[in-house]
Design a protein around this motif. Structure first.
Motif, PDB file in Angstrom:
ATOM      1  N   GLY A   1       0.821  -1.203   0.000  1.00  0.00           N
ATOM      2  CA  GLY A   1       0.000   0.000   0.000  1.00  0.00           C
ATOM      3  C   GLY A   1       0.853   1.250   0.000  1.00  0.00           C
ATOM      4  O   GLY A   1       1.975   1.262  -0.504  1.00  0.00           O
ATOM      5  N   ASP A   2       0.349   2.317   0.583  1.00  0.00           N
ATOM      6  CA  ASP A   2       1.047   3.601   0.625  1.00  0.00           C
ATOM      7  C   ASP A   2       1.494   4.029  -0.769  1.00  0.00           C
ATOM      8  O   ASP A   2       2.673   4.273  -1.032  1.00  0.00           O
ATOM      9  CB  ASP A   2       2.265   3.526   1.565  1.00  0.00           C
ATOM     10  N   GLY A   3       0.533   4.093  -1.670  1.00  0.00           N
ATOM     11  CA  GLY A   3       0.839   4.574  -3.011  1.00  0.00           C
ATOM     12  C   GLY A   3       0.971   6.089  -3.014  1.00  0.00           C
ATOM     13  O   GLY A   3       1.259   6.712  -1.989  1.00  0.00           O
ATOM     14  N   ALA A   4       0.758   6.680  -4.157  1.00  0.00           N
ATOM     15  CA  ALA A   4       0.873   8.133  -4.282  1.00  0.00           C
ATOM     16  C   ALA A   4      -0.098   8.802  -3.311  1.00  0.00           C
ATOM     17  O   ALA A   4      -1.282   8.453  -3.244  1.00  0.00           O
ATOM     18  CB  ALA A   4       0.572   8.556  -5.715  1.00  0.00           C
ATOM     19  N   ARG A   5       0.421   9.746  -2.538  1.00  0.00           N
ATOM     20  CA  ARG A   5      -0.412  10.431  -1.549  1.00  0.00           C
ATOM     21  C   ARG A   5      -1.434  11.332  -2.248  1.00  0.00           C
ATOM     22  O   ARG A   5      -1.184  11.873  -3.332  1.00  0.00           O
ATOM     23  CB  ARG A   5       0.467  11.273  -0.619  1.00  0.00           C
ATOM     24  N   LEU A   6      -2.577  11.490  -1.606  1.00  0.00           N
ATOM     25  CA  LEU A   6      -3.605  12.393  -2.120  1.00  0.00           C
ATOM     26  C   LEU A   6      -3.140  13.831  -1.986  1.00  0.00           C
ATOM     27  O   LEU A   6      -2.246  14.148  -1.190  1.00  0.00           O
ATOM     28  CB  LEU A   6      -4.899  12.180  -1.341  1.00  0.00           C
ATOM     29  N   PRO A   7      -3.729  14.761  -2.761  1.00  0.00           N
ATOM     30  CA  PRO A   7      -3.317  16.172  -2.702  1.00  0.00           C
ATOM     31  C   PRO A   7      -3.465  16.758  -1.299  1.00  0.00           C
ATOM     32  O   PRO A   7      -4.261  16.267  -0.482  1.00  0.00           O
ATOM     33  CB  PRO A   7      -4.271  16.849  -3.692  1.00  0.00           C
ATOM     34  N   PRO A   8      -2.717  17.811  -0.987  1.00  0.00           N
ATOM     35  CA  PRO A   8      -2.741  18.404   0.357  1.00  0.00           C
ATOM     36  C   PRO A   8      -4.135  18.794   0.837  1.00  0.00           C
ATOM     37  O   PRO A   8      -4.444  18.634   2.019  1.00  0.00           O
ATOM     38  CB  PRO A   8      -1.832  19.626   0.224  1.00  0.00           C
ATOM     39  N   LEU A   9      -4.983  19.323  -0.056  1.00  0.00           N
ATOM     40  CA  LEU A   9      -6.319  19.718   0.376  1.00  0.00           C
ATOM     41  C   LEU A   9      -7.124  18.510   0.842  1.00  0.00           C
ATOM     42  O   LEU A   9      -7.836  18.578   1.856  1.00  0.00           O
ATOM     43  CB  LEU A   9      -7.058  20.437  -0.756  1.00  0.00           C
ATOM     44  N   GLU A  10      -7.000  17.377   0.127  1.00  0.00           N
ATOM     45  CA  GLU A  10      -7.706  16.169   0.542  1.00  0.00           C
ATOM     46  C   GLU A  10      -7.137  15.636   1.856  1.00  0.00           C
ATOM     47  O   GLU A  10      -7.869  15.139   2.715  1.00  0.00           O
ATOM     48  CB  GLU A  10      -7.616  15.101  -0.550  1.00  0.00           C
ATOM     49  N   GLN A  11      -5.818  15.718   2.023  1.00  0.00           N
ATOM     50  CA  GLN A  11      -5.206  15.317   3.287  1.00  0.00           C
ATOM     51  C   GLN A  11      -5.782  16.138   4.443  1.00  0.00           C
ATOM     52  O   GLN A  11      -6.123  15.613   5.511  1.00  0.00           O
ATOM     53  CB  GLN A  11      -3.681  15.514   3.234  1.00  0.00           C
ATOM     54  N   PHE A  12      -5.916  17.434   4.218  1.00  0.00           N
ATOM     55  CA  PHE A  12      -6.427  18.339   5.244  1.00  0.00           C
ATOM     56  C   PHE A  12      -7.871  17.987   5.602  1.00  0.00           C
ATOM     57  O   PHE A  12      -8.239  17.919   6.785  1.00  0.00           O
ATOM     58  CB  PHE A  12      -6.333  19.786   4.746  1.00  0.00           C
ATOM     59  N   ARG A  13      -8.703  17.733   4.584  1.00  0.00           N
ATOM     60  CA  ARG A  13     -10.111  17.412   4.829  1.00  0.00           C
ATOM     61  C   ARG A  13     -10.259  16.078   5.557  1.00  0.00           C
ATOM     62  O   ARG A  13     -11.044  15.952   6.514  1.00  0.00           O
ATOM     63  CB  ARG A  13     -10.881  17.384   3.513  1.00  0.00           C
ATOM     64  N   LEU A  14      -9.506  15.086   5.125  1.00  0.00           N
ATOM     65  CA  LEU A  14      -9.604  13.771   5.753  1.00  0.00           C
ATOM     66  C   LEU A  14      -9.076  13.789   7.185  1.00  0.00           C
ATOM     67  O   LEU A  14      -9.689  13.206   8.090  1.00  0.00           O
ATOM     68  CB  LEU A  14      -8.842  12.748   4.912  1.00  0.00           C
ATOM     69  N   ASN A  15      -7.957  14.453   7.389  1.00  0.00           N
ATOM     70  CA  ASN A  15      -7.410  14.551   8.745  1.00  0.00           C
ATOM     71  C   ASN A  15      -8.375  15.277   9.675  1.00  0.00           C
ATOM     72  O   ASN A  15      -8.571  14.884  10.826  1.00  0.00           O
ATOM     73  CB  ASN A  15      -6.062  15.268   8.723  1.00  0.00           C
TER      74      ASN A  15
END
Length: 215
Positions: free
Chosen positions: A113-127
């Motif tokens: 796993g741990d493929g390409a990380r999602l964009p920063p905005l999606e990281q922010f929303r999910l976190n």
């Protein structure tokens, strides 16, 4: 001998027939959001597997690992994040046969796993969504139905543990959810992953996975 209309025996017989007819004609209960979230997770797990052997009843805490990582030091938080969702397939254990000086040993492979990380905005929303839900009370347990996906074997916990052909053994947590996101953790033997799901057209679908871990 004819039964009187008010005869208790006639009332009991009529009630039994009514209950039997209701049981025969009743359709399966409609799925609620928790059912749909777990069903979407099961379908993801089964999308690349021959057979998914899963505990029939969900158990565990969906955001326990995320909460531990989120409260860790910056160097730890920097190593984890959200990626596109993939099925959790437990890798084959690597066995070293050894020699006269080195005994035979078994080493767990990395969970992948741990493929390409999602964009920063999606990281922010999910976190943000995960942090808001990580202290929330876990919803009621969900019963996995084998008809939710092909090649799914859903059985009680004890049966799965004593069946040598049941490997890996998947355990799905109950979900926690808000309006835009829900989170579910899946464990398979020594590997774990947390999935994020979003509502789509009356159903739910996986949209991301948190960094996988060994336990």
């Amino acid at each position: 001998m004819a039964l009187n209309v008010n005869d208790p025996r006639r009332i009991v017989v009529a009630a039994g027939l009514a209950a039997f007819a209701a049981g025969c004609s009743s359709a399966p209960a409609p799925l609620d959001d928790s059912d749909k979230i777990v069903r979407a997770t099961i379908r993801l797990l089964a999308s690349e597997a021959n057979t998914v052997c899963v505990d029939r009843t969900t158990s565990g805490k969906p955001l326990e690992i995320f909460a531990n990582m989120a409260s860790g030091p910056p160097e730890v938080r920097h190593l984890v994040g959200w990626s596109p969702p993939r099925p959790l397939g437990a890798p084959v254990q690597q066995v070293s046969r050894g020699d006269a000086l080195t005994p035979m040993s078994t080493r767990l492979a990395e969970p992948g796993g741990d493929g390409a990380r999602l964009p920063p905005l999606e990281q922010f929303r999910l976190n943000g969504a995960a942090r808001a839900l990580m202290r929330q009370r876990v919803l009621d347990a969900v019963t996995v139905r084998p008809e939710w996906a092909p090649r799914v074997v859903a059985r009680p916990w004890l049966v799965n543990r004593f069946d040598p052909g049941c490997a890996p053994r998947y355990v799905v947590s109950p979900p926690v959810r808000a309006r835009e996101f829900a989170f579910v953790t899946v464990k398979a033997d020594h590997w774990g992953v947390t999935y994020a799901l979003s509502p789509v057209a009356g159903d739910w679908r996986p949209v991301a996975e948190w960094s996988r871990w060994l336990y």
